[in-house]
Design a protein around this motif. Sequence first.
Motif, PDB file in Angstrom:
ATOM      1  N   VAL A 231      44.796  91.227  25.723  1.00 36.10           N
ATOM      2  CA  VAL A 231      45.039  91.541  27.211  1.00 36.10           C
ATOM      3  C   VAL A 231      43.868  91.876  28.135  1.00 36.10           C
ATOM      4  O   VAL A 231      43.150  92.775  27.526  1.00 36.10           O
ATOM      5  CB  VAL A 231      46.109  92.622  27.359  1.00 36.10           C
ATOM      6  CG1 VAL A 231      46.309  92.825  29.000  1.00 36.10           C
ATOM      7  CG2 VAL A 231      47.356  92.223  26.602  1.00 36.10           C
ATOM      8  N   GLU A 232      43.552  91.709  29.235  1.00 28.22           N
ATOM      9  CA  GLU A 232      42.571  92.005  30.083  1.00 28.22           C
ATOM     10  C   GLU A 232      43.271  92.105  31.596  1.00 28.22           C
ATOM     11  O   GLU A 232      44.018  91.599  31.816  1.00 28.22           O
ATOM     12  CB  GLU A 232      41.310  90.886  30.258  1.00 28.22           C
ATOM     13  CG  GLU A 232      40.672  90.631  29.027  1.00 28.22           C
ATOM     14  CD  GLU A 232      39.511  89.516  29.124  1.00 28.22           C
ATOM     15  OE1 GLU A 232      39.387  89.023  30.326  1.00 28.22           O
ATOM     16  OE2 GLU A 232      38.943  89.196  28.089  1.00 28.22           O
ATOM     17  N   ALA A 233      42.799  93.439  32.153  1.00 32.13           N
ATOM     18  CA  ALA A 233      43.348  93.752  33.375  1.00 32.13           C
ATOM     19  C   ALA A 233      42.053  94.066  34.257  1.00 32.13           C
ATOM     20  O   ALA A 233      41.043  94.714  33.963  1.00 32.13           O
ATOM     21  CB  ALA A 233      44.322  95.145  33.022  1.00 32.13           C
TER      22      ALA A 233
ATOM     23  N   SER B 294      45.662  92.662  38.146  1.00 27.22           N
ATOM     24  CA  SER B 294      45.796  91.222  37.655  1.00 27.22           C
ATOM     25  C   SER B 294      45.701  91.414  36.097  1.00 27.22           C
ATOM     26  O   SER B 294      44.776  91.921  35.451  1.00 27.22           O
ATOM     27  CB  SER B 294      44.714  90.357  38.061  1.00 27.22           C
ATOM     28  OG  SER B 294      44.874  90.122  39.390  1.00 27.22           O
ATOM     29  N   LEU B 295      46.625  90.670  35.497  1.00 25.59           N
ATOM     30  CA  LEU B 295      46.827  90.863  33.923  1.00 25.59           C
ATOM     31  C   LEU B 295      46.315  89.342  33.474  1.00 25.59           C
ATOM     32  O   LEU B 295      47.267  88.626  33.833  1.00 25.59           O
ATOM     33  CB  LEU B 295      47.999  91.635  33.283  1.00 25.59           C
ATOM     34  CG  LEU B 295      48.173  92.832  33.134  1.00 25.59           C
ATOM     35  CD1 LEU B 295      47.772  93.791  34.443  1.00 25.59           C
ATOM     36  CD2 LEU B 295      49.268  93.291  32.412  1.00 25.59           C
ATOM     37  N   HIS B 296      45.698  89.159  32.441  1.00 25.61           N
ATOM     38  CA  HIS B 296      45.429  88.028  31.795  1.00 25.61           C
ATOM     39  C   HIS B 296      45.604  88.286  30.257  1.00 25.61           C
ATOM     40  O   HIS B 296      44.858  89.163  29.787  1.00 25.61           O
ATOM     41  CB  HIS B 296      44.491  87.351  32.150  1.00 25.61           C
ATOM     42  CG  HIS B 296      44.215  87.066  33.517  1.00 25.61           C
ATOM     43  ND1 HIS B 296      44.786  86.208  34.466  1.00 25.61           N
ATOM     44  CD2 HIS B 296      43.170  87.938  34.485  1.00 25.61           C
ATOM     45  CE1 HIS B 296      44.307  86.349  35.743  1.00 25.61           C
ATOM     46  NE2 HIS B 296      43.555  87.532  35.536  1.00 25.61           N
TER      47      HIS B 296
END
Length: 920
Positions: free
Chosen positions: A875-877, A885-887
């Motif tokens: 997870v990257e935020a 935005s979360l990916h």
Amino acid sequence: MIKTLGKYIAVGLLCVLTIQVADAQEIARTLPSDLQLQNMPVVVSVEAHAGRPYGIGKVTFRLRSGDEIISRTGATWFTEENDRIHYPVISHTPVRKFLRILTGDKDTKPSDLLTIWFLFEGDEPLNARLHGSGVVDFQIPVEFTRPRRYERFATNWWQNFNSTSEMHIKDGDYPPLVEVYLTSLIGRRLGMDPQMRRRRSNDPVTRTFELLFDVEALRLDSVQRSMIAGVDSATADKPLPEPILWSPLTVSDLPDDIEIEPIAKGVPQECFYLRFGTWDNHLWLQRLTEEYGGDLGRMIMLRGFKSEVQTKFQDQLAIQSSEFDNLFGGNLIADVALIGTDTYFDAGASVGVMFHAHNTGLLKTNLNGKRSTFAAERKSRNVTVRKVTIEGVDGTLLSTPDNRYRSFYLAVGDNHLITTSESIARRFVQASNGKGSLADAAEFRFARFNMPLEREDTLFAYLSTPFLQQLLTPAYQIELRRRNQAVSDVLLLEMATLSASSEGILDVGIPNLIAGGFLPENFGYHPDGGELQLTDGVWRDSLRGRRGYFKPIPDMVIGDVTPDETAWFRERATFIAGNMRSLDPMSIGIQRFKKDDDGGKNVERVVFDARLLPFGEGSYEWLLTMLGPPLERTVARSPDDIIRIEASLQGGMTSPGVPTHQVFGAVQDYLDPNLDLEPKTILETFETFRQTPGYLGAWPNPGYTDWMPRLGAQPDAFGYTYSPLLSLWRLQWNDFSVLAFDQRRLESLKPHLELVPVERPAQLRLEVGDLLNSKIKAWANTITYRRAWQTSIANVRLLNMLVQQFDIAPEDALHTAERMLNVDLVCSLGGEYELTTLPSGRKIWRSSAWPAFNQPQLPDDYVAPVLQWFRGLNVEAIRDQSQFSLHGYIDIQRSDKQKQALPSFNLFKGFGNVMGGEKK
């Protein structure tokens, strides 16, 4: 003659005793080893003081070795020959409690000195009985001449009753309605503060989610508010309060050629939108959850209860999934979506299922035919289908008088809707005719600009600004409050009836229950004129229908309101205005792929891209300002790291002098042989944390740890300082500052303390590897098993509490608990709750999956629920103006039965570009 008769009597008694012993031995042989004893509790001291309305007493005692299960599950029952004892509570003695906190001793042992505090009626001595695995009878004299002692006893009893209730709430997983009712009831009777110390959270995020999504806390508030303050009986003669004034949402100019799916043209703007695209995508989510426990929550942890809220709306809509699966297996359906104006599934949601048809005529014929057949098969249950006309469009309504079934069906063009709500049906027709559809909303077009249809998301979820704002309108919130009052009335009536019966009151009609203080003043009054009705053994609200299947909120006509309702909403509006700057739309897109390196293990990679609003942003401005700029470099990975987290931080509003830095930490793949299954006190929890194989660091050194004992001292030649008090090591190396409980871990980390570039900047990163195939699998299983066991025990504590406090038969406890809570209590270890007969003849509840309480061992075949399917997470935020935005992606193990042809994840340029749908 007399001697001969005496011999016969003696022989007869010996035979009876022999038979009884043989029976007890036979019972013992069928019991688990920790239940085969029949130990009499040891009574140490007794004391009781007369008073009004109750006398108050205490018994100090201890259980014997072998009664661990009795102690841990609250199965130590305390009774009196003439049923004069009420509301007993068991606690550690004050000295023992202090020593447990000080030393971090484990949970209750049979040898611990325990105290029962209790209320009693009358002035005569008490003929008491204490039940462990065995029983002991004794008499308690009653004193009359020590009023100060009585007052101290009353305070001690109340404090222990509250603290025990709070412990049940903390350990349990069920809605704590019984605890809230009893503390409110008895506190009011004795003139004590009826507020439990577990008060409502004032955290803006928590409160906001309560407002928006109707969590259980709102019903608990309703029960407690009624018992403490009584029911508001004021006339509803005030107009609805003014709505909250929201700042308008501005959307930048967009191109005209944004592609919008046809099904969105029939979705009202004020509805949430969950689009599956195809029926196969819906089946994917349904079958995934069925594989691992039946709902999404049970995929993470086997919960202590099952409420079926995820399928309740489907049931109310009269949608039979198996028939639909076969129907949609053909080519009738082009698109599928779930819409609604709320998610209040537990009480009755305003939701609908939409279909975009390939063949409208055939789909309509099939649906109408199945609905007619459904009603005909249930004619004896008053299920009917009748024609309705809404906004000039003909449709049907399948329903029952109590709203157990409530299913509108309409079609406009190729869009079809089945919904619980007449209001949604009306808005569906209006939206389809160009009045307020989601497809026409600028904010939705902006979402589709960022997440275009060409991505072919498996699942696309969208929460619009009108949807979020509508949940906070005066009409929605006040009706939500009224329906929660209707639910709490059912709960109060059931608990009051049980409580009065336990005190020997035969007339349990509502007037008598109010007079006895078991129900609040004005109980049953509703400002809208609704009343409780008992039909076929099921309680229903005369205006809303059956509990759990209430008429949807938008279909309720909200006229005038009471002054208290006005003040209540205005207080909420003030809170919202002070904590929420805006209600921006939120969206999430999910895609699935075949993991390219799964070695034929059938692992799916589910990729997600989300835009989320940080609720309560106003009050959390100080926290948000602590986020530093996006990190373009990361700390090099140690090969032992299996769980990693990294964040960009700065001093912000609270510590403006602290420079920008990045914090990093990890749990490493290491086998710890010292973990056990016993529940943990606060100090033992710290000990578990100390045994966790991990580290925590920062670069450059922000100075947070300099104040810790000995850690701020000058490091030695190798960069180390050590705190004997905390058993904690600190390494200072190349501007890095790292903490760990094991110096060897820090030494092995030294070669990796460097920054390396990353492909995508982010303010927060989280990575979790495949825990099932790691050395710390045992650690993860132990932690999970311990919590699941504690949750399962808490359910049995609830059953024993019902038996003890309400004097119901053990055989009736499970059914009573499930009826009151409107859930199925389930063992979080996967076992079945069952009654077990002790050698003494008493029946107690236990689970078939529990280990031995005296020497618990982790079962060799136990695998934590999450480990059965979880194979990795990334997870990257990053904060983007008012949203996060979360990916990321999550890897999921599927069963061999669910193998599907999926695109390979390697066909795309990493998950960052997958989010944009760009193919290689």
